[in-house]
Write a protein that holds these residues in place. Structure first.
Motif, PDB file in Angstrom:
ATOM      1  N   ALA A 151       0.833  -1.205   0.000  1.00 27.99           N
ATOM      2  CA  ALA A 151       0.000   0.000   0.000  1.00 27.99           C
ATOM      3  C   ALA A 151       0.869   1.257   0.000  1.00 27.99           C
ATOM      4  O   ALA A 151       0.562   2.244  -0.687  1.00 27.99           O
ATOM      5  CB  ALA A 151      -0.930  -0.003   1.205  1.00 27.99           C
ATOM      6  N   ALA A 152       1.945   1.236   0.774  1.00 28.69           N
ATOM      7  CA  ALA A 152       2.844   2.384   0.799  1.00 28.69           C
ATOM      8  C   ALA A 152       3.498   2.590  -0.560  1.00 28.69           C
ATOM      9  O   ALA A 152       3.605   3.722  -1.050  1.00 28.69           O
ATOM     10  CB  ALA A 152       3.908   2.187   1.882  1.00 28.69           C
ATOM     11  N   ALA A 154       2.303   1.680  -3.463  1.00 23.86           N
ATOM     12  CA  ALA A 154       1.297   2.146  -4.410  1.00 23.86           C
ATOM     13  C   ALA A 154       0.990   3.626  -4.228  1.00 23.86           C
ATOM     14  O   ALA A 154       0.690   4.336  -5.200  1.00 23.86           O
ATOM     15  CB  ALA A 154       0.023   1.322  -4.257  1.00 23.86           C
ATOM     16  N   ALA A 155       1.051   4.112  -2.993  1.00 19.01           N
ATOM     17  CA  ALA A 155       0.761   5.515  -2.704  1.00 19.01           C
ATOM     18  C   ALA A 155       1.996   6.404  -2.820  1.00 19.01           C
ATOM     19  O   ALA A 155       1.910   7.616  -2.607  1.00 19.01           O
ATOM     20  CB  ALA A 155       0.163   5.648  -1.305  1.00 19.01           C
ATOM     21  N   ILE A 157       4.626   6.313  -0.882  1.00 21.98           N
ATOM     22  CA  ILE A 157       5.022   6.729   0.465  1.00 21.98           C
ATOM     23  C   ILE A 157       6.298   6.003   0.873  1.00 21.98           C
ATOM     24  O   ILE A 157       6.384   4.779   0.789  1.00 21.98           O
ATOM     25  CB  ILE A 157       3.896   6.434   1.468  1.00 21.98           C
ATOM     26  N   LEU A 211       1.114   6.071   6.206  1.00 20.44           N
ATOM     27  CA  LEU A 211      -0.103   5.834   5.437  1.00 20.44           C
ATOM     28  C   LEU A 211      -1.304   6.485   6.111  1.00 20.44           C
ATOM     29  O   LEU A 211      -2.154   7.094   5.453  1.00 20.44           O
ATOM     30  CB  LEU A 211      -0.347   4.329   5.276  1.00 20.44           C
ATOM     31  N   HIS A 214      -1.092  10.105   5.508  1.00 24.60           N
ATOM     32  CA  HIS A 214      -1.383  10.392   4.093  1.00 24.60           C
ATOM     33  C   HIS A 214      -2.886  10.499   3.854  1.00 24.60           C
ATOM     34  O   HIS A 214      -3.347  11.413   3.158  1.00 24.60           O
ATOM     35  CB  HIS A 214      -0.787   9.278   3.224  1.00 24.60           C
ATOM     36  N   TYR A 215      -3.647   9.602   4.445  1.00 28.18           N
ATOM     37  CA  TYR A 215      -5.084   9.574   4.192  1.00 28.18           C
ATOM     38  C   TYR A 215      -5.881  10.443   5.163  1.00 28.18           C
ATOM     39  O   TYR A 215      -6.931  10.992   4.792  1.00 28.18           O
ATOM     40  CB  TYR A 215      -5.604   8.138   4.259  1.00 28.18           C
ATOM     41  N   TRP A 380      -7.768  -3.787   2.732  1.00 31.13           N
ATOM     42  CA  TRP A 380      -6.578  -4.161   1.956  1.00 31.13           C
ATOM     43  C   TRP A 380      -6.187  -5.600   2.246  1.00 31.13           C
ATOM     44  O   TRP A 380      -5.826  -6.349   1.336  1.00 31.13           O
ATOM     45  CB  TRP A 380      -5.407  -3.243   2.297  1.00 31.13           C
TER      46      TRP A 380
END
Length: 402
Positions: A151-152, A154-155, A157, A211, A214-215, A380
């Motif tokens: 996830a990191a 993909a973002a 991060i 993360l 970030h969101y 996720w």
């Protein structure tokens, strides 16, 4: 409020706190002074007293590392156990999670048969045995770590320079404590944990926090007001302030009838003053009288009132709160604690919702955002593409010991 990354926190606690079970040297504790350890005069035995018999002590638990070494040797360290979103989880790292769970079970539960039922503690796993729990623990931890890193990635991060320096410094402190890189690596190896994977675990914790930021922002500030309030309402939270006129004495015992009657008269006087207020005046007047008169010991730590779910308050209090509209005032409510007058303001994301384990206050916005992020991570996790190999399909820690 600290974020919950339970899998990785568990691993780090195991690696650096549970030292005694595996024979590692614990950090030196400060030796108490003679004054601190000497018994008081009233506790010292007299010349005529016989000395007490020594207390029976249990033999300390000693983990059989050799059987774990033999189990680990059944596969090559780089053998793939499963892939998560195309990312390999190798035997060396999967086994480190399995060892953490199995060794903890042995030290606390005294496992003699790994096929024994463990459902009383773990609930409804597909395989609720000790074997099944170890398998699930290793799978879910390894799985979650790869989900976070994917996830990191993909973002976009990564760690900041300051975070990387923090990570490097933490590892250096551990290295220095154990007497060098080789000694630290040996310590981790006794726990079947590669130094690289330990760094990966620590890095993953930081990425998890990044993360969230970030969101939702560092403290959830990106979460809209309406969404924070909706989270509380959708999860059954009630919100109320109250003025308590207590009918308990300083020893937490009920007052006698005469004293209780005086308390009721006091509550009735306050209630009459509130009832005389206009709708516009009521919120400020309630706060003023609450600060002046309430005998609730929790008022200092809950200045914004109480957020609570079903069953968390005495029934009379909860039932009264449920009947109130926003900005509504209750009649006098009697509970075992005394006489209450409740007021229900509108919920606000800025309200203090509770306190974390460091006793730091967190707001409704922070509380909602952390839980919403947990749900996001859970999604996720559930939707990740996991491809197990035969090693995972056949994994049973008890069989590896045979």
């Amino acid at each position: 409020m600290k974020l919950r990354f339970s899998a990785l926190i568990t691993a780090l606690i195991f690696a650096f706190v549970c030292l005694s079970g595996c024979g590692a040297k614990a950090p030196v504790e400060e030796v108490p002074s003679a004054e601190a350890t000497a018994p008081a005069a009233s506790e010292a035995p007299t010349a005529t007293e016989a000395p007490a018999a020594p207390a029976e002590t249990e033999e300390p638990f000693v983990l059989d590392l050799e059987k774990y070494k033999a189990a680990y040797a059944k596969y090559a360290p780089d053998d793939v156990v499963m892939t998560v979103n195309g990312r390999d989880v190798v035997w060396a790292d999967f086994f480190s999670w399995a060892f953490a769970a199995a060794s903890q079970l042995e030290s606390t539960n005294g496992v003699s048969d790994w096929n024994d039922d463990f459902s009383y503690a773990v609930g409804t796993l597909d395989d609720p045995s000790y074997n099944g729990y170890v398998r699930f623990y290793a799978f879910s931890n390894a799985h979650e770590m790869e989900v976070i890193n994917a996830a990191a990635e993909a973002a976009g991060i990564t760690l900041s320079d300051a975070e990387q320096a923090q990570l490097d410094d933490t590892l250096k402190q551990y290295t220095d404590y154990f007497g060098g890189e080789d000694a630290f690596a040996d310590y981790l190896a006794e726990r079947f944990l590669r130094t690289e994977y330990f760094s990966y675990q620590n890095r993953s914790v930081l990425l998890y926090n990044n993360l969230y930021a970030h969101y939702f922002g560092e403290n959830g500030e990106k979460l809209p007001e309406a969404d924070a309030v909706a989270f509380a309402e959708n999860n059954g939270y009630l919100y109320a302030k109250h003025i308590l006129i207590s009918t308990m004495d300083e020893n937490n015992q009920p007052l006698d009838a005469a004293a209780a009657a005086e308390k009721k008269a006091e509550a009735e006087s306050i209630y009459a003053e509130l009832k005389a207020c206009s709708a516009a005046e009521l919120p400020d007047k309630f706060d003023s009288l609450m600060k002046l008169n309430s005998e609730d010991p929790g008022l200092i730590s809950n200045p914004d009132g109480y957020y609570f779910q079903a069953g968390e308050m005495v029934a009379e209090f909860e039932n009264a709160a449920r009947t109130l509209e926003v900005n509504g005032l209750s009649e006098i409510v009697e509970t075992p604690y005394g006489y209450h007058i409740l007021f229900r303001p509108a919920m606000s994301s800025a309200h203090v919702m509770g306190y974390d384990y460091n006793m730091q206050p967190y707001t409704l916005r922070t509380f909602a955002s952390v839980n919403l992020f947990d749900a996001m991570v859970g999604e996720w996790y559930e939707t990740a593409e996991v491809v197990p190999t035969a090693i995972y399909e056949n994994f049973a820690i008890g069989d590896l010991f045979s």
